[in-house]
Design a protein around this motif. Structure first.
Motif, short mmCIF file in Angstrom:
data_model
loop_
_atom_site.label_atom_id
_atom_site.label_comp_id
_atom_site.label_asym_id
_atom_site.label_seq_id
_atom_site.Cartn_x
_atom_site.Cartn_y
_atom_site.Cartn_z
N ALA A 156 0.84 -1.20 0.00
CA ALA A 156 0.00 0.00 0.00
C ALA A 156 0.87 1.25 0.00
CB ALA A 156 -0.92 0.00 1.21
N LYS A 157 0.46 2.24 -0.77
CA LYS A 157 1.21 3.48 -0.86
C LYS A 157 0.77 4.45 0.23
CE LYS A 157 2.11 3.16 -5.82
NZ LYS A 157 3.54 2.87 -5.57
N ALA A 158 1.66 5.37 0.54
CA ALA A 158 1.37 6.35 1.57
C ALA A 158 0.45 7.43 1.05
CB ALA A 158 2.67 6.98 2.08
N ASP A 159 -0.34 7.98 1.93
CA ASP A 159 -1.24 9.08 1.61
C ASP A 159 -1.11 10.12 2.71
OD1 ASP A 159 -3.17 10.82 0.81
OD2 ASP A 159 -4.80 9.36 0.71
N LYS A 160 -0.31 11.17 2.44
CA LYS A 160 -0.06 12.18 3.46
C LYS A 160 -1.31 12.96 3.82
CE LYS A 160 4.85 12.85 2.41
NZ LYS A 160 5.90 13.83 2.05
N ARG A 161 -2.17 13.18 2.85
CA ARG A 161 -3.38 13.95 3.14
C ARG A 161 -4.30 13.20 4.09
NH1 ARG A 161 -4.08 18.39 -0.08
NH2 ARG A 161 -2.68 18.57 -1.87
N ALA A 162 -4.39 11.89 3.91
CA ALA A 162 -5.22 11.07 4.78
C ALA A 162 -4.50 10.60 6.03
CB ALA A 162 -5.75 9.86 4.00
N GLY A 163 -3.19 10.90 6.14
CA GLY A 163 -2.43 10.48 7.30
C GLY A 163 -2.10 9.01 7.32
N LEU A 164 -1.97 8.38 6.16
CA LEU A 164 -1.71 6.95 6.05
C LEU A 164 -0.27 6.73 5.62
CD1 LEU A 164 -4.98 5.80 4.26
CD2 LEU A 164 -4.46 5.72 6.72
#
Length: 544
Positions: free
Chosen positions: A123-131
């Protein structure tokens, strides 16, 4: 702009609270033997007192401290006992702070690994969602799950020690104690290791006391450079001067800040001394230290109003600096001060001091009053959970001397009456390269990304936005000056680009909708027809 984090306010870094200077003692063989015997004896007392302080854990109080000091006084002296007990308190407190830092690091690692384990594989990171990103493979996920349990077990042990007040301290250093079992790997034999171990465990330090002669009764250095020390009661037979004192033949002459030291001891102000031995070089040294009166920190505007400042970008191999005026405009040429962080610790320290000295001399020549630096902290940057398998980048962050550079720069700048301003490091390299690198690059001058970052750091310290203001419109309406640009507000994004094309004539004497009206009206000339009708030429009238 919604995805950008909030920037911290810039601040003037307070100056150093203390001073330490060092000089080499060219002692004779007799003096060296006496110093070694006294240091080993006091070191044994210090080791026993530290063990006693550690056994008291959280139950230490003034009464128990008085008992320990009374026992040591009978074997040494009241002043030696005070120095030894204070050293034990400081070492125990340092170990407690290390425990707290270790617990915080373990909790951060556990949280980071747990968050990545909860994500699907790949899974890739998602800075906007905090993941955060997930692990790449099932094998890596399994290895990290095992490491998570190991870290939790370590945290349980450290938390139990913290609650009970237990500390784990090795007088002489844990690294040197570990080297005793790996002499071949350390490149030492047993005799060389024994010499280092004895030198590290010796105790020859005494705190100063204001009002006493030359600021210290235990280890005294006179204004003429004569060094003497009060011998413990068990070693009083070694005295060569009255009142149980031993006077060394080696004179003391502090070259660095010697006048400031002389001013203190002349009026009997407190100065602490420490005598230590370097077994590798076979040399003895004495270090003098004292506290400075707390000076009020200048407000940011007052520190910057005395002649502008300069921005410095710290890198792995050099400092990139550029002078700025009070309006935030770069002045002169960019400067780069290189250093080499390979080799021994002494070599790295010398490289850093030399680079900072050149930076301060350049600032003085420019007439600037402040240097802006980034408030960097790479304490979490060396973790694999932060930067993945990029070992080269993690190794670069590990050896990056951010704390040492800031501490040295603040101390050295205080002597030159130059203020150090710490700014938020967010986006300085990115925005500096975006808005300053290309406009300042010429055929004869190549601007690097680090030079542009220095401008961004300096402008942030001065309170100016990093983005440039665009060129104002020319004084006349003709196109002789080329395309005009928009004078945008500071909060307008992409304001340094050219003005968008607006339909209509480029003069203000005709309304903008003239072109639209012209397209719908009937023209009297063939070249102005803009309708969908096909024009057919009439036949010529032939006459005789």
């Amino acid at each position: 702009m919604g995805g950008l984090r909030e920037l911290a306010a810039s601040l003037v870094v307070p100056g150093p609270a203390g001073v330490a200077i060092r000089d080499r003692l060219r002692v004779s063989a007799v003096d060296a033997a006496v110093l070694a015997e006294v240091g080993v004896f006091l070191g044994s007392l210090a080791a026993g007192d530290l063990a006693e302080r550690s056994r008291q854990v959280l139950g230490h109080d003034a009464a128990s401290w008085a008992v320990r000091k009374r026992e040591l006084t009978g074997r040494s002296s009241a002043r030696w006992a005070g120095s030894i007990t204070k050293s034990s308190h400081d070492q125990w407190a340092l170990a407690r702070r290390g425990q707290a830092a270790h617990m915080a690091w373990l909790r951060g690692q556990i949280a980071s690994i747990g968050a990545r384990l909860a994500r699907p594989l790949g899974a890739k990171a998602d800075k906007r969602a905090g993941l955060v990103r997930g692990y790449a493979s099932r094998g890596e996920w399994h290895a990290k799950s095992r490491r998570l349990q190991t870290l939790k077990d370590r945290l349980t042990v450290v938390e139990a020690d913290w609650a009970a007040g237990r500390v784990r301290v090795v007088r002489g250093g844990k690294r040197l104690a570990h080297a005793r079992h790996h002499l071949d790997a350390a490149g030492l034999d047993e005799q060389a290791w024994r010499g280092r171990w004895q030198a590290e465990r010796m105790f020859l330090a005494a705190d100063g006391e204001s009002g006493k002669r030359f600021g210290n009764e235990t280890i005294r250095v006179t204004d003429t450079g004569q060094l003497s020390l009060k011998l413990p009661a068990a070693l009083a037979h070694l005295a060569n001067a009255p009142h149980g004192r031993y006077v060394l033949d080696a004179p003391v002459a502090f070259r660095h800040r010697g006048q400031e030291w002389l001013d203190r001891i002349t009026v009997n102000r407190a100065v602490a001394y420490r005598i230590h031995h370097d077994p590798v070089r076979g040399r003895w040294y004495i270090t003098a230290s004292w506290q400075r009166a707390a000076a009020p920190t200048l407000p940011l505007q007052a520190a910057l109003a005395r002649g502008g400042g300069g921005g410095g970008d710290m890198n792995d191999d050099h400092l990139a600096a550029w002078q700025l005026d009070v309006h935030g405009n770069p002045v002169g040429e960019p400067q780069r001060f290189f250093y080499d962080l390979t080799g021994s610790t002494q070599h790295r320290d010398a490289q850093i001091r030399h680079a900072l000295s050149r930076l301060l001399h350049y600032t003085r020549r420019c007439g600037a009053s402040a240097i802006a630096i980034e408030d960097l902290d790479f304490s979490d940057g060396t973790s694999r959970e932060k930067h993945g398998r990029n070992k080269r980048f993690r190794r670069l962050l590990s050896r990056f001397p951010t704390a040492k550079l800031k501490a040295r720069l603040v101390s050295m700048a205080a002597e030159q009456d130059i203020a150090i301003v710490a700014v938020d490091p967010a986006y300085t390299s990115r925005w500096g390269a975006q808005h300053w690198q290309q406009p300042l690059t010429t055929k004869t001058r190549k601007i690097s990304r680090h030079d542009a970052a220095g401008i961004a750091i300096g402008r942030r310290a001065l309170g100016h936005p990093i983005r440039r203001r665009t060129t104002p419109p020319p004084s006349h309406q003709s196109d002789g000056a080329g395309h005009r640009t928009v004078q945008a507000r500071p909060d307008t994004r992409r304001r340094e680009e050219t003005r968008p094309r607006i339909p209509g004539p480029r003069t203000r004497s005709v309304s903008p909708d003239t072109e639209r009206k012209r397209a719908t009206r009937t023209s009297n000339t063939v070249r102005d027809v803009r309708s969908d009708q096909t024009w057919v030429q009439d036949s010529l009238l032939l006459t005789d």
